[in-house]
Scaffold this active site. Structure first.
Site, PDB file in Angstrom:
ATOM      1  CE  LYS A 200       3.258   7.814 -11.494  1.00  0.00           C
ATOM      2  NZ  LYS A 200       3.292   6.428 -12.014  1.00  0.00           N
ATOM      3  CB  CYS A 309     -12.442   0.556 -10.400  1.00  0.00           C
ATOM      4  SG  CYS A 309     -13.113   1.304 -11.898  1.00  0.00           S
ATOM      5  CD  GLU A 406     -10.315  -2.442  -5.550  1.00  0.00           C
ATOM      6  OE1 GLU A 406      -9.295  -1.865  -5.115  1.00  0.00           O
ATOM      7  OE2 GLU A 406     -11.001  -2.002  -6.490  1.00  0.00           O
TER       8      GLU A 406
HETATM    9  P1  NAD Z   1      -2.161   2.179  -7.435  1.00  0.00           P
HETATM   10  O1  NAD Z   1      -2.902   3.098  -6.530  1.00  0.00           O
HETATM   11  O2  NAD Z   1      -1.162   1.266  -6.865  1.00  0.00           O
HETATM   12  O3  NAD Z   1      -1.395   3.015  -8.566  1.00  0.00           O
HETATM   13  C1  NAD Z   1      -2.068   3.944  -9.385  1.00  0.00           C
HETATM   14  C2  NAD Z   1      -1.095   4.994  -9.834  1.00  0.00           C
HETATM   15  O4  NAD Z   1      -0.661   5.718  -8.683  1.00  0.00           O
HETATM   16  C3  NAD Z   1       0.165   4.469 -10.505  1.00  0.00           C
HETATM   17  O5  NAD Z   1       0.479   5.303 -11.593  1.00  0.00           O
HETATM   18  C4  NAD Z   1       1.225   4.598  -9.419  1.00  0.00           C
HETATM   19  O6  NAD Z   1       2.511   4.801  -9.933  1.00  0.00           O
HETATM   20  C5  NAD Z   1       0.750   5.825  -8.676  1.00  0.00           C
HETATM   21  N1  NAD Z   1       1.194   5.922  -7.281  1.00  0.00           N
HETATM   22  C6  NAD Z   1       1.511   4.937  -6.417  1.00  0.00           C
HETATM   23  N2  NAD Z   1       1.890   5.447  -5.231  1.00  0.00           N
HETATM   24  C7  NAD Z   1       1.811   6.794  -5.342  1.00  0.00           C
HETATM   25  C8  NAD Z   1       2.035   7.874  -4.449  1.00  0.00           C
HETATM   26  N3  NAD Z   1       2.454   7.690  -3.206  1.00  0.00           N
HETATM   27  N4  NAD Z   1       1.823   9.137  -4.900  1.00  0.00           N
HETATM   28  C9  NAD Z   1       1.379   9.357  -6.147  1.00  0.00           C
HETATM   29  N5  NAD Z   1       1.157   8.374  -7.038  1.00  0.00           N
HETATM   30  C10 NAD Z   1       1.356   7.099  -6.639  1.00  0.00           C
HETATM   31  O7  NAD Z   1      -3.293   1.397  -8.225  1.00  0.00           O
HETATM   32  P2  NAD Z   1      -3.121   0.280  -9.341  1.00  0.00           P
HETATM   33  O8  NAD Z   1      -2.690  -0.974  -8.705  1.00  0.00           O
HETATM   34  O9  NAD Z   1      -2.321   0.819 -10.484  1.00  0.00           O
HETATM   35  O10 NAD Z   1      -4.618   0.160  -9.855  1.00  0.00           O
HETATM   36  C11 NAD Z   1      -5.566  -0.584  -9.211  1.00  0.00           C
HETATM   37  C12 NAD Z   1      -6.456   0.268  -8.343  1.00  0.00           C
HETATM   38  O11 NAD Z   1      -7.021   1.321  -9.125  1.00  0.00           O
HETATM   39  C13 NAD Z   1      -7.635  -0.484  -7.786  1.00  0.00           C
HETATM   40  O12 NAD Z   1      -7.848  -0.131  -6.450  1.00  0.00           O
HETATM   41  C14 NAD Z   1      -8.794  -0.018  -8.652  1.00  0.00           C
HETATM   42  O13 NAD Z   1     -10.059  -0.157  -8.044  1.00  0.00           O
HETATM   43  C15 NAD Z   1      -8.427   1.386  -8.914  1.00  0.00           C
HETATM   44  N6  NAD Z   1      -9.102   1.887 -10.108  1.00  0.00           N
HETATM   45  C16 NAD Z   1     -10.117   2.764  -9.952  1.00  0.00           C
HETATM   46  C17 NAD Z   1     -10.815   3.220 -11.071  1.00  0.00           C
HETATM   47  C18 NAD Z   1     -11.938   4.202 -10.932  1.00  0.00           C
HETATM   48  O14 NAD Z   1     -12.266   4.845 -11.919  1.00  0.00           O
HETATM   49  N7  NAD Z   1     -12.561   4.349  -9.772  1.00  0.00           N
HETATM   50  C19 NAD Z   1     -10.458   2.776 -12.347  1.00  0.00           C
HETATM   51  C20 NAD Z   1      -9.398   1.872 -12.467  1.00  0.00           C
HETATM   52  C21 NAD Z   1      -8.721   1.436 -11.335  1.00  0.00           C
END
Ligand code: NAD
Length: 507
Positions: A200, A309, A406
């Site tokens: 997704k 991240c 964060e």
């Molecule tokens: P997010 O958690 O809001 O969303 C990430 C994904 O999860 C999206 O595809 C979203 O549709 C999905 N999602 C949201 N709610 C969900 C649920 N209840 N069940 C299943 N899926 C769900 O994060 P974001 O705003 O897209 O990205 C930013 C965050 O990602 C930051 O916290 C960042 O640190 C983290 N990040 C981590 C890494 C890593 O490798 N550690 C890399 C990139 C980003």
């Protein structure tokens, strides 16, 4: 003084990108392009605030169809053969991405605002390199064989052979900030291992994943091996995490959503790996080479407008060099040009959305209330996109919310230190443990600090170095498990031990 580059609006995408944007953006399920029947998603260009494309999310029935297709593909030759065919598919996919590098980079830039040069880097050095790395692993999957000790039946002989079997259908959920890398870091090891996948995209930046699926369809891989759907997190994402047909979730995103995924996964006890948020430290000692450390610390935080991240969002500076580093970082940060990522002069692109910008502005206001001092502050940019320049806070103390949480934006907290023990306590004093770096010429001290930092990665005189060979992931609330490297392959296997009776007189 920071200035927003005057928009040369519209900064025209290439004809290939325009043609892609104008296409119908359907779901890829079982090798077929199927119009989504779920909610509508309008994709916005964060640099202009203007709509880029319209697409439709998958319905729950379409998610079920994608999982069923992945299950069926997993029963076929894909999962049962040696890995040569799978490796060849991954290599073909890498070649297709490389042949379309400019298109993929432009689409990523329009999709999430990332400056073109950064987009190219992510596509080439993270996505393509990772696909090629795991293509190599696909042909080197092997268990082991051994003679076990059987204390109770000493006259009988057995041998054991372990089979490295694919775990099954993997549901991959990715964020918007670097889709090519996030997709490849899941797709490549999972498919090398013989798993099949339903991925997704993030609703804020789904177009890069869409283009990946279009290129994937040209690899000749069997239908159903890789299925791509769109959808919002709270419905389709949550349904993937709870789906009984899914054997494993590979998730990258926020810690808050990671927690929800773990809860949703309990129904069938699916395996879960999580790459989550961070609040990574950069530590500079007085003997550091400040000519390297200051620009590196600046970019460690502000790269991707802080939307990464591994962002080094906490800068620990020894008192003896505090003012020099504060002034140096502020001067470097003020030079960073902010603008549309399609403009080659832009070093920092826009934030992903108006909500994200408002959230970061709330953190800036909160930091001031907490007593932090803005040594450099972003001007207010009068532009339709979601632009925000670098902000640098000094007088930040461990425990303040700006030091703990964060922000995911261009906000750097500078924290003064003197004592190494206090420094380590502060570094490890957040819920996160993703990345970090220490800057010093004293190798003993560097290694001493590196040993004590509780995080998945630590750089010595370099911040956030990533490569396909290097395991990547977080400790504590920054994640579960590792991606990349040999370790990144492991979560996609289940090991079967086959015990073979050799007879009572076998040697
Ligand atoms: P997010 O958690 O809001 O969303 C990430 C994904 O999860 C999206 O595809 C979203 O549709 C999905 N999602 C949201 N709610 C969900 C649920 N209840 N069940 C299943 N899926 C769900 O994060 P974001 O705003 O897209 O990205 C930013 C965050 O990602 C930051 O916290 C960042 O640190 C983290 N990040 C981590 C890494 C890593 O490798 N550690 C890399 C990139 C980003």
């Amino acid at each position: 003084m920071m200035a927003l580059l005057p928009a040369r609006n519209p900064i025209a995408p290439s004809p290939a990108t325009s043609a892609f944007l104008a296409e119908r953006h359907a779901l890829l399920i079982d090798g077929e392009w199927i119009e989504g029947t779920g909610s509508a998603i309008t994709v916005e260009n964060p640099a202009t605030g203007q709509p880029l494309a319209e697409l439709r999310a998958a319905s729950l029935a379409q998610l079920n169809a994608a999982v069923a297709a992945a299950q069926a593909a997993g029963r076929g030759r894909w999962a049962r053969s040696g890995g040569a065919d799978r490796g060849a598919v991954l290599l073909r996919f890498a070649d297709l991405l490389e042949a379309n590098l400019e298109l993929v980079a432009e689409v990523m830039t329009l999709d999430n605002g990332s400056p073109l040069a950064s987009s190219r880097m992510v596509v080439q050095h993270l996505a393509i390199a990772t696909l090629r790395y795991y293509a190599g692993w696909a042909t080197k999957i092997a268990g082991e064989s051994f003679i076990p000790n059987l204390g109770a039946r000493p006259d009988d002989a057995f041998m054991v052979a372990t089979l490295r079997e694919p775990v099954g259908v993997v549901a991959a959920i990715v964020p918007w900030n670097a889709p090519p890398g996030m997709i490849a870091m899941k797709l490549a090891p999972a498919l090398a291992a013989g798993c099949t996948m339903v991925m997704k995209t993030a609703e804020l930046a789904p177009l890069t994943g869409q283009l990946f699926a279009k290129l994937w369809a040209k690899t000749g891989a069997p239908p159903g091996v890789f299925n791509l759907i769109h959808g919002h997190g709270e419905d389709i994402g949550a349904a993937m995490a709870a789906h009984p047909g899914v054997a494993k979730i590979a998730f990258t995103g926020s810690t808050e959503v990671g927690r929800k995924i773990v809860t949703a996964a309990t129904g069938n006890l699916k395996k879960v790996s999580l790459e989550l948020g961070g609040k990574s430290p950069v530590v500079i000692f007085p003997d550091a080479d400040l000519k390297r450390a200051i620009p590196a610390a600046t970019m460690a935080c502000y790269l991707s407008t802080g939307q990464q991240c591994m962002a080094g969002s906490r800068l620990f500076v020894h008192s003896a060099i505090h003012d020099e580093v504060a002034d140096g970082v502020a001067a470097k940060a003020a030079e960073l040009t902010v603008g549309d990522g399609m403009d080659p002069r832009s070093v920092l692109g826009p934030l992903i959305s108006a909500q994200q910008k408002a959230r970061i502005e709330r953190y800036i206001a909160l930091a001031k209330v907490e007593g932090a001092v803005a040594h450099l502050e972003s001007p207010v940019f009068d532009a339709p996109g979601h632009f925000l320049g670098p902000t640098l806070f000094t007088e930040v103390r461990p425990g303040m919310r700006i030091e703990q949480e964060e922000v995911f934006g261009p906000v750097l907290s500078l924290i003064r230190f003197e004592d190494e023990g206090d420094l380590i306590a502060a570094i490890n004093g957040t819920n996160y443990g993703l990345s970090g770096s220490v800057w010093t010429q004293d190798i003993t001290r560097a290694l001493r600090i590196a040993r004590q930092v509780d995080s998945g990665q630590v750089g010595i005189n370099i911040h956030a170095a990533m490569s396909p060979e290097t395991p990547f992931g977080g400790n504590r609330q920054s994640g579960w498990g590792r991606e990349l490297g040999r370790e990144g392959l492991e979560p996609y296997f289940k090991t079967k031990a086959v015990s073979i009776y050799l007879g009572p007189d076998a040697p």
